[in-house]
Design a protein around this motif. Sequence first.
Motif, PDB file in Angstrom:
ATOM      1  N   LEU A 161       0.809  -1.215   0.000  1.00  0.00           N
ATOM      2  CA  LEU A 161       0.000   0.000   0.000  1.00  0.00           C
ATOM      3  C   LEU A 161       0.845   1.269   0.000  1.00  0.00           C
ATOM      4  O   LEU A 161       0.303   2.381   0.040  1.00  0.00           O
ATOM      5  CB  LEU A 161      -0.924   0.024   1.231  1.00  0.00           C
ATOM      6  CG  LEU A 161      -1.932  -1.124   1.361  1.00  0.00           C
ATOM      7  CD1 LEU A 161      -2.728  -0.969   2.650  1.00  0.00           C
ATOM      8  CD2 LEU A 161      -2.862  -1.162   0.167  1.00  0.00           C
ATOM      9  N   ALA A 162       2.163   1.127  -0.041  1.00  0.00           N
ATOM     10  CA  ALA A 162       3.041   2.284   0.101  1.00  0.00           C
ATOM     11  C   ALA A 162       2.820   3.321  -0.991  1.00  0.00           C
ATOM     12  O   ALA A 162       2.793   4.524  -0.722  1.00  0.00           O
ATOM     13  CB  ALA A 162       4.507   1.824   0.117  1.00  0.00           C
ATOM     14  N   LYS A 163       2.667   2.889  -2.244  1.00  0.00           N
ATOM     15  CA  LYS A 163       2.493   3.832  -3.344  1.00  0.00           C
ATOM     16  C   LYS A 163       1.234   4.662  -3.145  1.00  0.00           C
ATOM     17  O   LYS A 163       1.242   5.904  -3.313  1.00  0.00           O
ATOM     18  CB  LYS A 163       2.442   3.087  -4.671  1.00  0.00           C
ATOM     19  CG  LYS A 163       2.360   4.006  -5.879  1.00  0.00           C
ATOM     20  CD  LYS A 163       2.418   3.206  -7.186  1.00  0.00           C
ATOM     21  CE  LYS A 163       2.376   4.132  -8.394  1.00  0.00           C
ATOM     22  NZ  LYS A 163       2.471   3.360  -9.671  1.00  0.00           N
ATOM     23  N   PHE A 164       0.145   4.000  -2.779  1.00  0.00           N
ATOM     24  CA  PHE A 164      -1.122   4.701  -2.545  1.00  0.00           C
ATOM     25  C   PHE A 164      -0.965   5.734  -1.436  1.00  0.00           C
ATOM     26  O   PHE A 164      -1.371   6.897  -1.596  1.00  0.00           O
ATOM     27  CB  PHE A 164      -2.194   3.672  -2.186  1.00  0.00           C
ATOM     28  CG  PHE A 164      -3.482   4.262  -1.684  1.00  0.00           C
ATOM     29  CD1 PHE A 164      -4.427   4.744  -2.565  1.00  0.00           C
ATOM     30  CD2 PHE A 164      -3.743   4.335  -0.321  1.00  0.00           C
ATOM     31  CE1 PHE A 164      -5.616   5.296  -2.106  1.00  0.00           C
ATOM     32  CE2 PHE A 164      -4.921   4.880   0.152  1.00  0.00           C
ATOM     33  CZ  PHE A 164      -5.866   5.363  -0.747  1.00  0.00           C
ATOM     34  N   TRP A 165      -0.364   5.343  -0.311  1.00  0.00           N
ATOM     35  CA  TRP A 165      -0.255   6.240   0.831  1.00  0.00           C
ATOM     36  C   TRP A 165       0.796   7.319   0.617  1.00  0.00           C
ATOM     37  O   TRP A 165       0.649   8.442   1.113  1.00  0.00           O
ATOM     38  CB  TRP A 165       0.008   5.443   2.110  1.00  0.00           C
ATOM     39  CG  TRP A 165      -1.250   4.819   2.624  1.00  0.00           C
ATOM     40  CD1 TRP A 165      -1.686   3.548   2.403  1.00  0.00           C
ATOM     41  CD2 TRP A 165      -2.256   5.464   3.404  1.00  0.00           C
ATOM     42  NE1 TRP A 165      -2.902   3.354   3.007  1.00  0.00           N
ATOM     43  CE2 TRP A 165      -3.275   4.505   3.628  1.00  0.00           C
ATOM     44  CE3 TRP A 165      -2.397   6.729   3.938  1.00  0.00           C
ATOM     45  CZ2 TRP A 165      -4.415   4.808   4.369  1.00  0.00           C
ATOM     46  CZ3 TRP A 165      -3.529   7.029   4.676  1.00  0.00           C
ATOM     47  CH2 TRP A 165      -4.527   6.070   4.879  1.00  0.00           C
TER      48      TRP A 165
ATOM     49  N   LYS B  32      11.207  -0.121  -4.954  1.00  0.00           N
ATOM     50  CA  LYS B  32      11.368   1.145  -5.677  1.00  0.00           C
ATOM     51  C   LYS B  32      10.432   2.220  -5.120  1.00  0.00           C
ATOM     52  O   LYS B  32      10.806   3.400  -5.026  1.00  0.00           O
ATOM     53  CB  LYS B  32      11.103   0.934  -7.162  1.00  0.00           C
ATOM     54  CG  LYS B  32      12.131   0.047  -7.857  1.00  0.00           C
ATOM     55  CD  LYS B  32      11.736  -0.204  -9.312  1.00  0.00           C
ATOM     56  CE  LYS B  32      12.725  -1.146  -9.975  1.00  0.00           C
ATOM     57  NZ  LYS B  32      12.332  -1.461 -11.388  1.00  0.00           N
ATOM     58  N   VAL B  33       9.241   1.804  -4.736  1.00  0.00           N
ATOM     59  CA  VAL B  33       8.292   2.745  -4.132  1.00  0.00           C
ATOM     60  C   VAL B  33       8.776   3.173  -2.754  1.00  0.00           C
ATOM     61  O   VAL B  33       8.737   4.363  -2.394  1.00  0.00           O
ATOM     62  CB  VAL B  33       6.886   2.110  -4.037  1.00  0.00           C
ATOM     63  CG1 VAL B  33       5.941   3.021  -3.252  1.00  0.00           C
ATOM     64  CG2 VAL B  33       6.334   1.825  -5.423  1.00  0.00           C
ATOM     65  N   LEU B  34       9.241   2.204  -1.959  1.00  0.00           N
ATOM     66  CA  LEU B  34       9.728   2.517  -0.615  1.00  0.00           C
ATOM     67  C   LEU B  34      10.913   3.473  -0.666  1.00  0.00           C
ATOM     68  O   LEU B  34      11.070   4.334   0.215  1.00  0.00           O
ATOM     69  CB  LEU B  34      10.125   1.230   0.120  1.00  0.00           C
ATOM     70  CG  LEU B  34       8.988   0.249   0.431  1.00  0.00           C
ATOM     71  CD1 LEU B  34       9.535  -1.044   1.028  1.00  0.00           C
ATOM     72  CD2 LEU B  34       7.968   0.875   1.374  1.00  0.00           C
TER      73      LEU B  34
ATOM     74  N   LYS C 153      11.216   5.901  -2.457  1.00  0.00           N
ATOM     75  CA  LYS C 153      10.697   7.243  -2.664  1.00  0.00           C
ATOM     76  C   LYS C 153       9.921   7.758  -1.461  1.00  0.00           C
ATOM     77  O   LYS C 153       9.490   8.923  -1.447  1.00  0.00           O
ATOM     78  CB  LYS C 153       9.795   7.270  -3.899  1.00  0.00           C
ATOM     79  CG  LYS C 153      10.522   6.904  -5.197  1.00  0.00           C
ATOM     80  CD  LYS C 153       9.547   6.856  -6.372  1.00  0.00           C
ATOM     81  CE  LYS C 153      10.259   6.432  -7.652  1.00  0.00           C
ATOM     82  NZ  LYS C 153       9.316   6.328  -8.805  1.00  0.00           N
ATOM     83  N   SER C 154       9.731   6.912  -0.467  1.00  0.00           N
ATOM     84  CA  SER C 154       9.009   7.331   0.732  1.00  0.00           C
ATOM     85  C   SER C 154       9.881   8.276   1.558  1.00  0.00           C
ATOM     86  O   SER C 154      11.093   8.093   1.668  1.00  0.00           O
ATOM     87  CB  SER C 154       8.630   6.110   1.577  1.00  0.00           C
ATOM     88  OG  SER C 154       7.798   5.225   0.859  1.00  0.00           O
ATOM     89  N   GLU C 155       9.246   9.270   2.148  1.00  0.00           N
ATOM     90  CA  GLU C 155      10.010  10.246   2.922  1.00  0.00           C
ATOM     91  C   GLU C 155      10.521   9.677   4.237  1.00  0.00           C
ATOM     92  O   GLU C 155      11.556  10.108   4.743  1.00  0.00           O
ATOM     93  CB  GLU C 155       9.153  11.483   3.200  1.00  0.00           C
ATOM     94  CG  GLU C 155       8.878  12.327   1.963  1.00  0.00           C
ATOM     95  CD  GLU C 155       8.226  13.647   2.305  1.00  0.00           C
ATOM     96  OE1 GLU C 155       8.088  13.961   3.510  1.00  0.00           O
ATOM     97  OE2 GLU C 155       7.855  14.370   1.375  1.00  0.00           O
ATOM     98  N   ARG C 156       9.791   8.681   4.777  1.00  0.00           N
ATOM     99  CA  ARG C 156      10.190   8.156   6.090  1.00  0.00           C
ATOM    100  C   ARG C 156       9.862   6.675   6.191  1.00  0.00           C
ATOM    101  O   ARG C 156       8.755   6.263   5.834  1.00  0.00           O
ATOM    102  CB  ARG C 156       9.494   8.932   7.203  1.00  0.00           C
ATOM    103  CG  ARG C 156      10.035   8.635   8.585  1.00  0.00           C
ATOM    104  CD  ARG C 156       9.551   9.639   9.599  1.00  0.00           C
ATOM    105  NE  ARG C 156      10.139   9.381  10.896  1.00  0.00           N
ATOM    106  CZ  ARG C 156       9.849  10.041  12.008  1.00  0.00           C
ATOM    107  NH1 ARG C 156       8.965  11.037  11.964  1.00  0.00           N
ATOM    108  NH2 ARG C 156      10.426   9.739  13.165  1.00  0.00           N
ATOM    109  N   LEU C 157      10.826   5.918   6.698  1.00  0.00           N
ATOM    110  CA  LEU C 157      10.661   4.475   6.874  1.00  0.00           C
ATOM    111  C   LEU C 157      10.991   4.094   8.305  1.00  0.00           C
ATOM    112  O   LEU C 157      11.838   4.713   8.955  1.00  0.00           O
ATOM    113  CB  LEU C 157      11.574   3.696   5.929  1.00  0.00           C
ATOM    114  CG  LEU C 157      11.416   3.906   4.424  1.00  0.00           C
ATOM    115  CD1 LEU C 157      12.502   3.153   3.668  1.00  0.00           C
ATOM    116  CD2 LEU C 157      10.039   3.454   3.960  1.00  0.00           C
ATOM    117  N   MET C 158      10.343   3.040   8.777  1.00  0.00           N
ATOM    118  CA  MET C 158      10.724   2.390  10.028  1.00  0.00           C
ATOM    119  C   MET C 158      10.932   0.919   9.699  1.00  0.00           C
ATOM    120  O   MET C 158      10.020   0.263   9.190  1.00  0.00           O
ATOM    121  CB  MET C 158       9.649   2.557  11.104  1.00  0.00           C
ATOM    122  CG  MET C 158      10.074   2.045  12.478  1.00  0.00           C
ATOM    123  SD  MET C 158       8.814   2.386  13.757  1.00  0.00           S
ATOM    124  CE  MET C 158       8.893   4.180  13.837  1.00  0.00           C
TER     125      MET C 158
END
Length: 313
Positions: A68-72, A107-109, A111-116
């Motif tokens: 769901l990362a791309k959607f969120w 690849k989507v992750l 581009k995420s601004e923040r990960l845990m």
Amino acid sequence: MKILLVGPGIMPIPSDGWGAVETLIWNQKIYCEALGHKVDILNKRGLVAALFAKPWSYDIVHVHFDPLAKFWNTLSVRLNFKLIVTSHYGYAAYPEKWHYGYQNIFKVLMKSERLMVLSEDILNVFRRNGYKGKIDVLSNGVEIQQFVFNKSALLKKAICLGRMEKRKRQVEVAQKISEKRNLVCDFVGPLNSLVFKTGNQYVNYLGEWDRATVHKNLTNYSCLILFSDGEAHPLVIVEAMAAGLSLVISKEASANLDLNLPWIYLCDTVDEVAEYAEKAITENDLYRAQIRKYAEENFDYAVIAQKYIQIIS
């Protein structure tokens, strides 16, 4: 703080069975609320459900399902809210084992601004690939007091606890244990699509346990075997320690553990699994109090929740 936790939308939260992610999300809610924060759970998919949850009204939205990362990611940009994404993919630390679907998710992750993430090894994979966002490590936690603890194992046995699947290699373990005449192992968990056959008195498949049964019965065993070839940070490891069990595990299942501890047996081969399991069963009673204390000090959810709040604040 006001926190929205987003689940996979596959199983109910809390889960009464084998939903490790669902159990994690529920514990995050309960223990963060105990610290005075407001925590809601969204366990439905789709734009309507997301908008109805009003994510922009929260200090943090934390997504625990990487497909769901791309959607969120898109929604957080358009609606201007702070987003954290966590991947629970078992092979996240092992790029050579990724399937095509996760390659796209990765690849989507990126581009995420923040990960845990669940381990330093997973963090290192993102850093090596050039991730520039904020990334933190937080291990899984366990509700220590939910697990019955006996000072001595009632059953001089090993247990394999978890979904029966190729990645966890229970069939290889069962085949090797079937060759031993002084080693007994019970297997517990959903069969998935795998045909799991035992066929002798040294390997015993007990079916599935609900959460209450896991809490009650796990302490009866001497050691947990998890010879998986890919794990992020397996919840069953910290659950086993809460119940006082020694660990016979692969390197891939050893995230966030002190491998110098005498009751953690690291295995490179299935032959070593059988060898170390015998040793673990023999020696477990010497270490059970230490194991429980180690779990309580490092992985109890009261500890993990405080670390979580510090990270997201």
